[in-house]
Write an enzyme that holds these catalytic residues in place. Structure first.
Site, PDB file in Angstrom:
ATOM      1  N   THR A 135       3.309  -5.530  46.259  1.00  0.00           N
ATOM      2  CA  THR A 135       2.263  -5.103  47.187  1.00  0.00           C
ATOM      3  C   THR A 135       1.159  -4.345  46.460  1.00  0.00           C
ATOM      4  O   THR A 135       1.402  -3.705  45.432  1.00  0.00           O
ATOM      5  CB  THR A 135       2.888  -4.178  48.267  1.00  0.00           C
ATOM      6  OG1 THR A 135       1.863  -3.450  48.924  1.00  0.00           O
ATOM      7  CG2 THR A 135       3.851  -3.161  47.673  1.00  0.00           C
ATOM      8  N   ASP A 136      -0.040  -4.385  47.020  1.00  0.00           N
ATOM      9  CA  ASP A 136      -1.155  -3.624  46.438  1.00  0.00           C
ATOM     10  C   ASP A 136      -0.926  -2.110  46.558  1.00  0.00           C
ATOM     11  O   ASP A 136      -1.571  -1.318  45.871  1.00  0.00           O
ATOM     12  CB  ASP A 136      -2.491  -4.012  47.094  1.00  0.00           C
ATOM     13  CG  ASP A 136      -2.541  -3.794  48.603  1.00  0.00           C
ATOM     14  OD1 ASP A 136      -1.523  -3.393  49.200  1.00  0.00           O
ATOM     15  OD2 ASP A 136      -3.621  -4.038  49.193  1.00  0.00           O
ATOM     16  N   GLU A 137       0.035  -1.724  47.425  1.00  0.00           N
ATOM     17  CA  GLU A 137       0.251  -0.286  47.648  1.00  0.00           C
ATOM     18  C   GLU A 137       0.768   0.415  46.393  1.00  0.00           C
ATOM     19  O   GLU A 137       0.681   1.638  46.290  1.00  0.00           O
ATOM     20  CB  GLU A 137       1.180  -0.062  48.846  1.00  0.00           C
ATOM     21  CG  GLU A 137       0.612  -0.707  50.102  1.00  0.00           C
ATOM     22  CD  GLU A 137       1.308  -0.325  51.390  1.00  0.00           C
ATOM     23  OE1 GLU A 137       1.903   0.749  51.465  1.00  0.00           O
ATOM     24  OE2 GLU A 137       1.232  -1.131  52.344  1.00  0.00           O
ATOM     25  N   TYR A 160       7.932   4.165  50.186  1.00  0.00           N
ATOM     26  CA  TYR A 160       7.933   2.696  50.154  1.00  0.00           C
ATOM     27  C   TYR A 160       7.253   2.172  48.894  1.00  0.00           C
ATOM     28  O   TYR A 160       7.831   1.392  48.132  1.00  0.00           O
ATOM     29  CB  TYR A 160       7.229   2.138  51.406  1.00  0.00           C
ATOM     30  CG  TYR A 160       6.820   0.674  51.265  1.00  0.00           C
ATOM     31  CD1 TYR A 160       7.784  -0.331  51.200  1.00  0.00           C
ATOM     32  CD2 TYR A 160       5.470   0.303  51.194  1.00  0.00           C
ATOM     33  CE1 TYR A 160       7.420  -1.669  51.050  1.00  0.00           C
ATOM     34  CE2 TYR A 160       5.104  -1.027  51.049  1.00  0.00           C
ATOM     35  CZ  TYR A 160       6.075  -2.012  50.982  1.00  0.00           C
ATOM     36  OH  TYR A 160       5.710  -3.327  50.819  1.00  0.00           O
ATOM     37  N   LYS A 164       8.687   0.100  45.576  1.00  0.00           N
ATOM     38  CA  LYS A 164       8.174  -1.224  45.154  1.00  0.00           C
ATOM     39  C   LYS A 164       7.652  -1.158  43.716  1.00  0.00           C
ATOM     40  O   LYS A 164       7.858  -2.079  42.927  1.00  0.00           O
ATOM     41  CB  LYS A 164       7.060  -1.700  46.104  1.00  0.00           C
ATOM     42  CG  LYS A 164       7.509  -2.037  47.510  1.00  0.00           C
ATOM     43  CD  LYS A 164       8.471  -3.215  47.598  1.00  0.00           C
ATOM     44  CE  LYS A 164       7.814  -4.539  47.294  1.00  0.00           C
ATOM     45  NZ  LYS A 164       8.764  -5.677  47.490  1.00  0.00           N
TER      46      LYS A 164
HETATM   47  P1  NAD Z   1      10.060  -7.562  56.640  1.00  0.00           P
HETATM   48  O1  NAD Z   1      10.504  -6.150  56.796  1.00  0.00           O
HETATM   49  O2  NAD Z   1       9.464  -8.276  57.799  1.00  0.00           O
HETATM   50  O3  NAD Z   1      11.310  -8.458  56.164  1.00  0.00           O
HETATM   51  C1  NAD Z   1      12.222  -8.022  55.204  1.00  0.00           C
HETATM   52  C2  NAD Z   1      13.420  -8.967  55.209  1.00  0.00           C
HETATM   53  O4  NAD Z   1      14.335  -8.535  54.185  1.00  0.00           O
HETATM   54  C3  NAD Z   1      14.203  -8.974  56.527  1.00  0.00           C
HETATM   55  O5  NAD Z   1      14.549 -10.300  56.872  1.00  0.00           O
HETATM   56  C4  NAD Z   1      15.451  -8.165  56.201  1.00  0.00           C
HETATM   57  O6  NAD Z   1      16.590  -8.553  56.968  1.00  0.00           O
HETATM   58  C5  NAD Z   1      15.633  -8.490  54.738  1.00  0.00           C
HETATM   59  N1  NAD Z   1      16.385  -7.444  54.015  1.00  0.00           N
HETATM   60  C6  NAD Z   1      16.176  -6.105  54.063  1.00  0.00           C
HETATM   61  N2  NAD Z   1      17.066  -5.480  53.283  1.00  0.00           N
HETATM   62  C7  NAD Z   1      17.849  -6.453  52.710  1.00  0.00           C
HETATM   63  C8  NAD Z   1      18.925  -6.438  51.801  1.00  0.00           C
HETATM   64  N3  NAD Z   1      19.405  -5.280  51.311  1.00  0.00           N
HETATM   65  N4  NAD Z   1      19.467  -7.609  51.424  1.00  0.00           N
HETATM   66  C9  NAD Z   1      18.995  -8.788  51.916  1.00  0.00           C
HETATM   67  N5  NAD Z   1      17.992  -8.848  52.798  1.00  0.00           N
HETATM   68  C10 NAD Z   1      17.404  -7.700  53.190  1.00  0.00           C
HETATM   69  O7  NAD Z   1       9.093  -7.554  55.396  1.00  0.00           O
HETATM   70  P2  NAD Z   1       7.797  -8.465  55.112  1.00  0.00           P
HETATM   71  O8  NAD Z   1       6.631  -7.833  55.723  1.00  0.00           O
HETATM   72  O9  NAD Z   1       8.127  -9.874  55.402  1.00  0.00           O
HETATM   73  O10 NAD Z   1       7.667  -8.255  53.537  1.00  0.00           O
HETATM   74  C11 NAD Z   1       8.351  -9.125  52.629  1.00  0.00           C
HETATM   75  C12 NAD Z   1       8.066  -8.684  51.212  1.00  0.00           C
HETATM   76  O11 NAD Z   1       6.667  -8.741  50.963  1.00  0.00           O
HETATM   77  C13 NAD Z   1       8.488  -7.250  50.915  1.00  0.00           C
HETATM   78  O12 NAD Z   1       9.039  -7.216  49.618  1.00  0.00           O
HETATM   79  C14 NAD Z   1       7.197  -6.456  50.986  1.00  0.00           C
HETATM   80  O13 NAD Z   1       7.250  -5.335  50.142  1.00  0.00           O
HETATM   81  C15 NAD Z   1       6.209  -7.487  50.489  1.00  0.00           C
HETATM   82  N6  NAD Z   1       4.820  -7.331  50.986  1.00  0.00           N
HETATM   83  C16 NAD Z   1       4.583  -7.199  52.320  1.00  0.00           C
HETATM   84  C17 NAD Z   1       3.276  -7.112  52.774  1.00  0.00           C
HETATM   85  C18 NAD Z   1       2.963  -7.005  54.248  1.00  0.00           C
HETATM   86  O14 NAD Z   1       1.801  -6.826  54.604  1.00  0.00           O
HETATM   87  N7  NAD Z   1       3.927  -7.128  55.132  1.00  0.00           N
HETATM   88  C19 NAD Z   1       2.217  -7.155  51.863  1.00  0.00           C
HETATM   89  C20 NAD Z   1       2.502  -7.294  50.500  1.00  0.00           C
HETATM   90  C21 NAD Z   1       3.823  -7.399  50.077  1.00  0.00           C
HETATM   91  P1  TYD Z   2       0.976  -0.743  58.557  1.00  0.00           P
HETATM   92  O1  TYD Z   2       0.860  -1.988  59.355  1.00  0.00           O
HETATM   93  O2  TYD Z   2       2.165   0.136  58.762  1.00  0.00           O
HETATM   94  O3  TYD Z   2       0.839  -1.173  57.026  1.00  0.00           O
HETATM   95  P2  TYD Z   2       0.660  -0.248  55.695  1.00  0.00           P
HETATM   96  O4  TYD Z   2       0.951   1.147  56.029  1.00  0.00           O
HETATM   97  O5  TYD Z   2       1.710  -0.837  54.791  1.00  0.00           O
HETATM   98  O6  TYD Z   2      -0.731  -0.491  55.207  1.00  0.00           O
HETATM   99  O7  TYD Z   2      -0.302   0.147  58.809  1.00  0.00           O
HETATM  100  C1  TYD Z   2      -1.600  -0.353  58.571  1.00  0.00           C
HETATM  101  C2  TYD Z   2      -2.566   0.773  58.816  1.00  0.00           C
HETATM  102  O8  TYD Z   2      -2.550   1.103  60.201  1.00  0.00           O
HETATM  103  C3  TYD Z   2      -2.203   2.048  58.084  1.00  0.00           C
HETATM  104  O9  TYD Z   2      -3.418   2.681  57.638  1.00  0.00           O
HETATM  105  C4  TYD Z   2      -1.531   2.908  59.134  1.00  0.00           C
HETATM  106  C5  TYD Z   2      -2.218   2.485  60.414  1.00  0.00           C
HETATM  107  N1  TYD Z   2      -1.390   2.546  61.639  1.00  0.00           N
HETATM  108  C6  TYD Z   2      -1.858   3.227  62.764  1.00  0.00           C
HETATM  109  O10 TYD Z   2      -2.976   3.795  62.767  1.00  0.00           O
HETATM  110  N2  TYD Z   2      -1.072   3.265  63.866  1.00  0.00           N
HETATM  111  C7  TYD Z   2       0.147   2.679  63.924  1.00  0.00           C
HETATM  112  O11 TYD Z   2       0.847   2.769  64.978  1.00  0.00           O
HETATM  113  C8  TYD Z   2       0.615   1.959  62.775  1.00  0.00           C
HETATM  114  C9  TYD Z   2       1.943   1.276  62.776  1.00  0.00           C
HETATM  115  C10 TYD Z   2      -0.198   1.921  61.655  1.00  0.00           C
END
Ligand code: NAD
Ligand code: TYD
Length: 352
Positions: A135-137, A160, A164
């Site tokens: 992630t970019d975070e 988090y 990562k």
């Molecule tokens: P999510 O929380 O929706 O899904 C996570 C999945 O991992 C779930 O199916 C969960 O059951 C599974 N999981 C959790 N712990 C586990 C374990 N110990 N063993 C096996 N499975 C396990 O997450 P997401 O939003 O789909 O993100 C997926 C990946 O992409 C993550 O690694 C996250 O850091 C990365 N990512 C997410 C975003 C975003 O915007 N959501 C952006 C950049 C990168």
């Molecule tokens: P989020 O979807 O949790 O992603 P991330 O924190 O990984 O970027 O949040 C996106 C942005 O929205 C973040 O700046 C936090 C804000 N946010 C709110 O203002 N209210 C909310 O209820 C949530 C879940 C997030």
């Protein structure tokens, strides 16, 4: 036929990736290994559950025996590691599980891949690859100008993003020390179908449809760089197949918006197309997130130049498709918000 071990394939991005791959390629085999935490949902994958090229294994990526048994049983070519605890707010309330799954789980997978793929000292099965979905975070927070490039120093702030970043460093260590063929992708915020409604966009869509308050953290002027999930899946597919081993690729579409603009976009859409009674009266500015990163912005030039990747879905189209998807899948939302979600929501927002 290439075999992909997709971990976390029942989550938001993982299930979109599995659907993306099986819709496009008749000749890939996908094994989905997922623990099925609160964020994992096999309902996302009903379209492919009977596909002979798809199988599911319920296991924890920290479970060495289960992971090694899977590598022994199957001829895995690629690991795509999505499995993670992914929500910043949960990491602030309970950091430990983030270390366990995101760091220890990644190292468990790296060890199993290294062991299964080794053909000689520091030599591995032809064409194998470990892709870490990051992630970019991990880069921290930007000021008003500039973007994250692949050489921006890691400076994570939340539990988090720290977990990562730690995982990324272990992946790099396995490349540096053991010459394991790896890539790391670092993508900006995703949105689209199947995203769990703890994240900003599905939470705001659901609350708007339910006439519930829209909890905006602080002033709502924090900026996130939004990418439609399918464009992220496309990037991962390209990096697995063509990424240069050892390289990091940033993924993003220059789609920066302040949170309050996202919330108003959702409100305006719902007001115009679904329910004329909703409006800004639902917005509630609540206590800010601790250590809240102010701005994320990805420079995607490397993946564009090196692999020819580009985003296909503009934000305007993507957000409409996403809201329409949630409208058409209200049963999905009802299922994921029953039970444990209620106590999460109460704990998270009850006193704000
Ligand atoms: P999510 O929380 O929706 O899904 C996570 C999945 O991992 C779930 O199916 C969960 O059951 C599974 N999981 C959790 N712990 C586990 C374990 N110990 N063993 C096996 N499975 C396990 O997450 P997401 O939003 O789909 O993100 C997926 C990946 O992409 C993550 O690694 C996250 O850091 C990365 N990512 C997410 C975003 C975003 O915007 N959501 C952006 C950049 C990168
Ligand atoms: P989020 O979807 O949790 O992603 P991330 O924190 O990984 O970027 O949040 C996106 C942005 O929205 C973040 O700046 C936090 C804000 N946010 C709110 O203002 N209210 C909310 O209820 C949530 C879940 C997030």
């Amino acid at each position: 036929m290439k075999t992909y071990l997709v971990t976390g394939g029942a989550g938001f991005i993982g299930s979109n990736f599995i659907l993306y791959m099986l819709r496009r390629y008749p000749n890939v085999k996908i094994i989905n290994l997922d623990k099925l935490t609160y964020a994992g949902n096999l309902e996302n994958l009903t379209e492919v559950e009977h596909n002979p090229n798809y199988s599911f294994v319920q296991a924890d990526i920290c479970d060495k025996a289960a992971v090694e048994a899977l590598f022994a049983r199957e001829e895995i070519d690629y690991v795509v590691n999505f499995a993670a605890e992914s929500h910043v707010d949960r990491s602030i309330s309970d950091p430990e599980i983030f270390v366990k799954t995101n760091v220890l789980g990644t190292v468990t997978l790296l060890n199993a891949a290294r062991k299964a793929w080794a053909v000689d000292d520091d030599a591995y099965k032809e064409g194998c690859k470990f892709l870490q979905v990051s992630t970019d975070e991990v880069y921290g927070s930007l000021g008003e100008t500039g973007f994250f490039t692949e050489t921006t120093p890691l400076d994570p702030h939340s539990p988090y993003s720290s977990s990562k970043a730690s995982a990324d460093l272990f992946v790099k260590a396995y490349a540096d020390t053991f010459k394991l063929p790896v890539n790391i992708t670092r993508c900006s915020n995703n949105y689209g179908p199947y995203q769990f409604p703890e994240k900003l966009i599905p939470l705001m869509i659901n609350n708007t449809l339910q006439h519930r308050e829209l909890p905006v953290y602080g002033d709502g002027m924090q900026v996130r760089d939004w990418l439609y999930v399918e464009d992220h899946c496309k990037a991962i597919d390209m990096v697995v197949r063509s990424g240069v081993p050892g390289q990091v690729y940033n993924v993003g579409g220059h789609n920066e918006r302040p949170n309050i603009v996202i919330v108003n976009t959702i409100l305006d859409y719902v007001k115009e197309h679904v329910d004329s009674t909703v409006g800004a009266q639902l917005i509630k500015h609540v206590e800010d997130r601790k250590g809240h990163d102010r701005r994320y912005g990805i420079d995607p030039q490397k993946i564009k130049d090196a692999l020819g990747w580009y985003p296909e879905t503009t934000f305007e189209v993507g957000i409409q498709k996403t809201i329409a998807w949630y409208l058409e899948h209200q049963d999905w939302m009802k299922n994921v918000t029953s039970g444990a979600y209620q106590s999460y929501y109460q704990k998270m927002y009850g006193n704000k």
